[in-house]
Structure formats: structure tokens, C-alpha cells
Design a protein around this motif. Sequence first.
Motif, PDB file in Angstrom:
ATOM      1  N   PRO A 103       0.810  -1.222   0.000  1.00 38.81           N
ATOM      2  CA  PRO A 103       0.000   0.000   0.000  1.00 38.81           C
ATOM      3  C   PRO A 103       0.844   1.274   0.000  1.00 38.81           C
ATOM      4  N   VAL A 104       2.033   1.232   0.623  1.00 37.72           N
ATOM      5  CA  VAL A 104       2.917   2.396   0.562  1.00 37.72           C
ATOM      6  C   VAL A 104       3.300   2.666  -0.886  1.00 37.72           C
ATOM      7  N   ARG A 105       3.706   1.604  -1.574  1.00 37.28           N
ATOM      8  CA  ARG A 105       4.160   1.746  -2.962  1.00 37.28           C
ATOM      9  C   ARG A 105       2.996   1.990  -3.929  1.00 37.28           C
ATOM     10  N   ASP A 106       1.974   1.123  -3.882  1.00 40.73           N
ATOM     11  CA  ASP A 106       0.927   1.153  -4.905  1.00 40.73           C
ATOM     12  C   ASP A 106      -0.111   2.244  -4.678  1.00 40.73           C
ATOM     13  N   GLU A 107      -0.470   2.491  -3.415  1.00 40.64           N
ATOM     14  CA  GLU A 107      -1.502   3.491  -3.130  1.00 40.64           C
ATOM     15  C   GLU A 107      -0.899   4.874  -2.881  1.00 40.64           C
ATOM     16  N   THR A 108      -0.074   4.969  -1.844  1.00 41.53           N
ATOM     17  CA  THR A 108       0.435   6.282  -1.452  1.00 41.53           C
ATOM     18  C   THR A 108       1.343   6.898  -2.510  1.00 41.53           C
ATOM     19  N   ILE A 109       2.290   6.114  -3.026  1.00 38.66           N
ATOM     20  CA  ILE A 109       3.270   6.671  -3.954  1.00 38.66           C
ATOM     21  C   ILE A 109       2.774   6.649  -5.394  1.00 38.66           C
ATOM     22  N   ARG A 110       2.488   5.465  -5.929  1.00 33.07           N
ATOM     23  CA  ARG A 110       2.180   5.349  -7.360  1.00 33.07           C
ATOM     24  C   ARG A 110       0.824   5.924  -7.742  1.00 33.07           C
ATOM     25  N   THR A 111      -0.202   5.657  -6.920  1.00 37.61           N
ATOM     26  CA  THR A 111      -1.546   6.146  -7.251  1.00 37.61           C
ATOM     27  C   THR A 111      -1.785   7.551  -6.722  1.00 37.61           C
ATOM     28  N   GLY A 112      -1.145   7.891  -5.588  1.00 34.17           N
ATOM     29  CA  GLY A 112      -1.373   9.193  -4.979  1.00 34.17           C
ATOM     30  C   GLY A 112      -0.360  10.254  -5.327  1.00 34.17           C
ATOM     31  N   LEU A 113       0.863  10.124  -4.835  1.00 37.68           N
ATOM     32  CA  LEU A 113       1.840  11.204  -4.907  1.00 37.68           C
ATOM     33  C   LEU A 113       2.467  11.402  -6.289  1.00 37.68           C
ATOM     34  N   ILE A 114       2.715  10.320  -7.021  1.00 44.14           N
ATOM     35  CA  ILE A 114       3.332  10.474  -8.350  1.00 44.14           C
ATOM     36  C   ILE A 114       2.398  11.165  -9.336  1.00 44.14           C
ATOM     37  N   PRO A 115       1.116  10.758  -9.463  1.00 39.38           N
ATOM     38  CA  PRO A 115       0.225  11.479 -10.390  1.00 39.38           C
ATOM     39  C   PRO A 115       0.063  12.953 -10.031  1.00 39.38           C
ATOM     40  N   CYS A 116       0.188  13.288  -8.751  1.00 39.87           N
ATOM     41  CA  CYS A 116       0.108  14.686  -8.321  1.00 39.87           C
ATOM     42  C   CYS A 116       1.441  15.413  -8.514  1.00 39.87           C
ATOM     43  N   ARG A 117       2.431  14.686  -8.995  1.00 40.59           N
ATOM     44  CA  ARG A 117       3.771  15.232  -9.255  1.00 40.59           C
ATOM     45  C   ARG A 117       4.433  15.744  -7.977  1.00 40.59           C
ATOM     46  N   ALA A 118       4.102  15.098  -6.872  1.00 39.61           N
ATOM     47  CA  ALA A 118       4.732  15.414  -5.591  1.00 39.61           C
ATOM     48  C   ALA A 118       5.955  14.537  -5.367  1.00 39.61           C
ATOM     49  N   VAL A 119       6.009  13.415  -6.070  1.00 39.31           N
ATOM     50  CA  VAL A 119       7.133  12.483  -5.969  1.00 39.31           C
ATOM     51  C   VAL A 119       7.655  12.190  -7.367  1.00 39.31           C
ATOM     52  N   VAL A 120       8.980  12.123  -7.500  1.00 44.99           N
ATOM     53  CA  VAL A 120       9.605  11.778  -8.774  1.00 44.99           C
ATOM     54  C   VAL A 120      10.180  10.372  -8.676  1.00 44.99           C
ATOM     55  N   GLU A 121      10.307   9.714  -9.823  1.00 37.97           N
ATOM     56  CA  GLU A 121      10.807   8.343  -9.868  1.00 37.97           C
ATOM     57  C   GLU A 121      12.132   8.295 -10.607  1.00 37.97           C
ATOM     58  N   ARG A 122      13.057   7.578 -10.051  1.00 39.56           N
ATOM     59  CA  ARG A 122      14.399   7.440 -10.633  1.00 39.56           C
ATOM     60  C   ARG A 122      14.325   6.696 -11.962  1.00 39.56           C
ATOM     61  N   MET A 123      14.928   7.264 -12.966  1.00 38.59           N
ATOM     62  CA  MET A 123      14.881   6.669 -14.294  1.00 38.59           C
ATOM     63  C   MET A 123      15.853   5.496 -14.393  1.00 38.59           C
ATOM     64  N   GLY A 124      15.500   4.543 -15.273  1.00 35.57           N
ATOM     65  CA  GLY A 124      16.398   3.439 -15.572  1.00 35.57           C
ATOM     66  C   GLY A 124      16.387   2.303 -14.575  1.00 35.57           C
ATOM     67  N   ILE A 125      15.476   2.335 -13.604  1.00 30.98           N
ATOM     68  CA  ILE A 125      15.393   1.264 -12.612  1.00 30.98           C
ATOM     69  C   ILE A 125      14.221   0.353 -12.982  1.00 30.98           C
ATOM     70  N   PRO A 126      14.450  -0.938 -13.210  1.00 30.15           N
ATOM     71  CA  PRO A 126      13.358  -1.856 -13.560  1.00 30.15           C
ATOM     72  C   PRO A 126      12.261  -1.864 -12.500  1.00 30.15           C
ATOM     73  N   THR A 127      11.045  -2.114 -12.933  1.00 29.06           N
ATOM     74  CA  THR A 127       9.898  -2.128 -12.029  1.00 29.06           C
ATOM     75  C   THR A 127      10.075  -3.126 -10.890  1.00 29.06           C
ATOM     76  N   THR A 128      10.689  -4.256 -11.181  1.00 27.30           N
ATOM     77  CA  THR A 128      10.833  -5.313 -10.184  1.00 27.30           C
ATOM     78  C   THR A 128      12.088  -5.151  -9.321  1.00 27.30           C
TER      79      THR A 128
END
Length: 358
Positions: A103-128
Motif C-alpha cells: 500500500p505504501v508503494r501502490d496506493e500512497t506513492i504510485r496512485t497518490g503522490l506520483i500522479p500529483c507530481r509530488a514524488v519523482v521516480e528514478r529513471m532506468g530502474i526496472p519495475t521489479t
Amino acid sequence: MTLCAIPPINIITERLPHIFPEGTEHRNYVVREMAARTIYAMFYVGAVEGADEWIRPSQVTDMTDEQAAKTDEESRRAWVANSMSTKKARPVNAWYAANSREPVRDETIRTGLIPCRAVVERMGIPTTSAKPKYALNAEFAALFNPNLTGDGLQVAIEAWQAAHLSKAAMSRLRLMKQGATAAKDAVSVTFPNGEIRSLSPGPSSVIAKAVIEVFAPRFLKQPTVLWLSESGNKVVARDEKLANALGLKIDATKALPDIILVDLGADAGGKDMLVVFTEVVASDGPINRERKVALTSMALEAGFDERHLAFLTAYLDRSGQPFRKSISELAWGSYAWCASEPEHLMELWAGDSRKLIN
């Protein structure tokens, strides 16, 4: 490079609802305790855009109150190193269970904070990959500076929202602010013919205004308002002349909907008209199956043709409680429309089966 300063977690908790006010999509994910703790953990490891420091969800779930209180540089760096070790011993008093990293990853970060552009994701890192790859947007992080208060804080929040939230999100926020204002001030509505009427303060009036000023010209060819009422059966507008011209009987003693729109279409004589029964939902009262049956029966008695009837339930926003509460009740063969996303119309198809591809 020295790690960034950490704002008190109570400041993060207090400011999140102001940064993400009512109307924010998936708002619960970005204002709840888990969101505040996730952001605090990001500050703790120095994961702020530009610092080349990153966090992974397991570091949030492994944090403890005791560790969070140790804010000196040495303690922070030692904890970061240990939290990334494969030989670490997980604390028994951790903030969350180990399986809460989803839930930290999928709800808070990916569904919540990233779409709001409050969190950025490091490029070049595989999803897994287990490598840390999340960091706070630098401008977002700046909103939690304890020295930023009062009008300065509000200006900074609004500037960040304008620069980082999507057009749809900003539209929602503006609409919600209008709703807050309407709780105190009368709502002025301009009819398709240019006539202006005043509605009582309240969120229902904001939705009614949007139906008449936005929905009607967008989805109808020649719209006009045949009927408009407010709570308490107060009649705001009633076009007797049009009703008589179309051979329709409007009985105010019946349980009429909040709004009746008429689209004369391409036929000025009314043969091609569409009558749209509209319920405004600020709390409850959608067009469910029973309501649709009752309105259809009333319309037929009044002289309407069933082929020319449409049923609409209007909401402020689909992320709000009224929509979530009543979506399962909406009648098949009706429509749903949200003022915050005016270009979209939801149809609950009730006709013959059809293919999704032509």
C-alpha cells in the motif's frame, strides 16, 4: 553532501490537507497518516529531487518512532545503510507490518503522490528492482519548511498546485472552492436565453449552475430550462409558455426533479425534442430505478413521449462521497455527469448488446 533538514511530522500531517484539498483525485491516499509518514521517511533519508538520494517502500515500513526522533546526520546515514542491508534485523516496533510496503508503494506513492507530481521516480530502474527509486519533488518538499507560514505558505501552496497539478485537478480544486464560497453566497445562474436567476447558497446550487451553464450548451443543441427548483420545493424557474407550446403539463404538486431541460433539437416545432430530467446530488437523491420509473410515469401522464426522455444525475466530482455512495444505485438507461469533468458524460447502457469495436 549533507542530508536535507527534516520538518516535524506534525507539520507534514497538518499541511497535506491544504496542499491536496477536497476534489483531489485519490485524496485519501495523499492526506492520510501513511502519506505523512512516507514523506517524513523520504526527508529522513534525504530523498529530495536533486540530491541523488532515493527511498524504497520497505524503508517506510521499517521506520520506528525511536529512529525517527534521531535526526542527526550520523544516525540518519547509519540507519539508511542498515535499512538497505540484506542482513538487517527488522525492528519489532516498526511503523507498519512488512507486507504494508505494497500500500505504501501502490496506493500512497504510485496512485497518490506520483500522479500529483509530488514524488519523482528514478529513471532506468526496472519495475521489479529492489533498488530505491523514489524522491520528493523539490518544490513540493519546500512546502513543509517550518519557517514558511501564513500568507507566504498559502501563496507557495497555490503556486505549486498551479505548476504541478493537472488541468483536471486544478479544475476540481476551483470547483470545490466555488462550492465553499457558495455555502455563504447566493449563486447566480445564467440561463440559455440570457436570463439570470439567483439560487440559494449551497453545493447543490453550484451543481445546478454547472448543469445549466455548462452541461446544457455542451450536450444539447437548443437547450432551454423548463423547470428549476431548490430544496424545499422552492420553484426558481418555470417556463409555462414553452410547456404550453409543446403541449406539456407541469404539475408542481408532483415529485418533480431538480431541473428539467428541453432540447428542441433541429425541429423548432418540438417533434425532435429531448426532455432531460435532472437530479442534482450534493448528498443523496440520484435517479435510481424507482425514481426513473416514477418520472417516466409522470412524464407520460403529462404528455411526454418516452422516446424523447433522458435521465441525468449531476454531481460535483466523481471522487466525492456523494458519487461513490450512489453510483451503484443509478438506473440503467440513465446518464451521470460531473461538473469537475464537464467534457465527459457517463452512460449506463441499457439497450441491446453491442460490440465495443465497429
